[in-house]
Scaffold this active site. Structure first.
Site, PDB file in Angstrom:
ATOM      1  N   GLY A 131       3.570  -0.305  -1.676  1.00 17.81           N
ATOM      2  CA  GLY A 131       3.358  -0.705  -3.063  1.00 17.81           C
ATOM      3  C   GLY A 131       4.581  -0.452  -3.917  1.00 17.81           C
TER       4      GLY A 131
ATOM      5  N   ILE B 175      -1.688  -1.213  -4.086  1.00 17.33           N
ATOM      6  CA  ILE B 175      -2.832  -0.398  -3.673  1.00 17.33           C
ATOM      7  C   ILE B 175      -2.389   1.053  -3.526  1.00 17.33           C
ATOM      8  CG2 ILE B 175      -4.625  -0.101  -1.917  1.00 17.33           C
ATOM      9  CD1 ILE B 175      -3.908  -3.096  -1.114  1.00 17.33           C
TER      10      ILE B 175
ATOM     11  N   HIS C 237       0.849  -1.197   0.000  1.00 18.55           N
ATOM     12  CA  HIS C 237       0.000   0.000   0.000  1.00 18.55           C
ATOM     13  C   HIS C 237       0.879   1.238   0.000  1.00 18.55           C
ATOM     14  CE1 HIS C 237      -2.453   3.007   2.538  1.00 18.55           C
ATOM     15  NE2 HIS C 237      -2.963   3.027   1.323  1.00 18.55           N
ATOM     16  N   SER C 238       0.666   2.149  -0.955  1.00 13.21           N
ATOM     17  CA  SER C 238       1.384   3.429  -0.968  1.00 13.21           C
ATOM     18  C   SER C 238       2.889   3.184  -1.036  1.00 13.21           C
ATOM     19  CB  SER C 238       0.960   4.219   0.285  1.00 13.21           C
ATOM     20  OG  SER C 238       1.406   5.531   0.273  1.00 13.21           O
ATOM     21  N   LEU C 239       3.651   3.619  -0.032  1.00 14.68           N
ATOM     22  CA  LEU C 239       5.093   3.321   0.016  1.00 14.68           C
ATOM     23  C   LEU C 239       5.327   1.819  -0.127  1.00 14.68           C
ATOM     24  CD1 LEU C 239       8.127   3.812   0.706  1.00 14.68           C
ATOM     25  CD2 LEU C 239       7.454   3.780   3.117  1.00 14.68           C
TER      26      LEU C 239
END
Length: 229
Positions: free
Chosen positions: A80, A100, A76-78
């Site tokens: 990802g 994500i 997720h985010s970082l």
């Protein structure tokens, strides 16, 4: 749980803890793992080792330490970005990939995240302004996880500001979009259409630049935490 291993990787200002509902949902069919990156949650705060490359090495070392030769990576985010870079550098260790709200380009980060580069962010961080903003975003998700919310707040307060500063700084100089054609691992890419931290238009880069093994979804009623929404 039991089954193939799945490793979940958190984003900026987060920790492994916000994955708990996802881990419980997956546990029927998978063995789930989650870790805190250096500088976040309960992991050490060395003052360095906070680049994307450092976190890719951390994931690899985590897998080695637990005897996991290959796993599904969910980021997720970082997280990802780290998952994607792990897939590029060690494709034989990643069986499938879920990304994500993942920024492929530094310019896709919101102004609030970019501000951590500024010396003023040190002043802003004293009253935990950035963290409070993050918590407001979390409060917009489903209201049936109040108890876990307190634990997430606790973990977020433990972060090393340098970890956010250095990893964001590192991300701003990256552009991973040109490498998407090399991504042959089966991948699921998800964005929240109302994400306030990562530009959801990054989904177009995946849709247009990835191999046919990639599926892309933009969820209309979601913000930065579609897995909690």
């Amino acid at each position: 749980g039991r089954g193939p291993p799945v490793i979940l990787l958190h984003g900026w200002l987060g920790s492994w803890r916000y994955w708990m509902p996802t881990m419980e949902a997956l546990a029927q069919d998978f063995r789930t793992y989650a870790l805190d990156f250096w500088g976040f949650g309960d992991s050490d705060k060395p003052g360095d080792l906070y680049t994307i490359e450092d976190y890719v090495h951390l994931v690899s070392d985590f897998m080695d330490g637990l005897g996991i030769p290959q796993a599904f990576l969910v980021g997720h985010s970082l997280g990802g970005v780290v998952a994607l870079c792990t897939a590029f550098s060690e494709p034989n260790r990643v069986s499938k990939l879920v990304l994500i709200d993942t920024p492929l380009q530094g310019g896709a980060l919101s102004t609030s995240l970019k501000l951590v580069r500024s010396p003023l962010s040190r002043i802003l961080a004293r009253p935990n302004t950035l963290i409070k903003m993050w918590m407001r975003a979390l409060k917009r998700v489903s209201s049936d996880w109040t108890e876990m919310y307190e634990e997430i707040v606790e973990d977020t307060a433990k972060l090393d500001h340098d970890a956010v500063h250095q990893s964001v700084e590192n991300m701003l100089s990256l552009d991973l979009s040109s490498k998407l054609g090399q991504l042959y691992i089966h991948s699921l890419v998800v964005y929240g259409e109302r994400d306030e931290f990562v530009d959801p238009k990054q989904a177009d880069l995946f849709a247009n630049g990835s191999a046919s093994t990639t599926q892309v979804f933009v969820l209309s009623d979601c913000r930065h935490f579609p897995f909690l929404d």
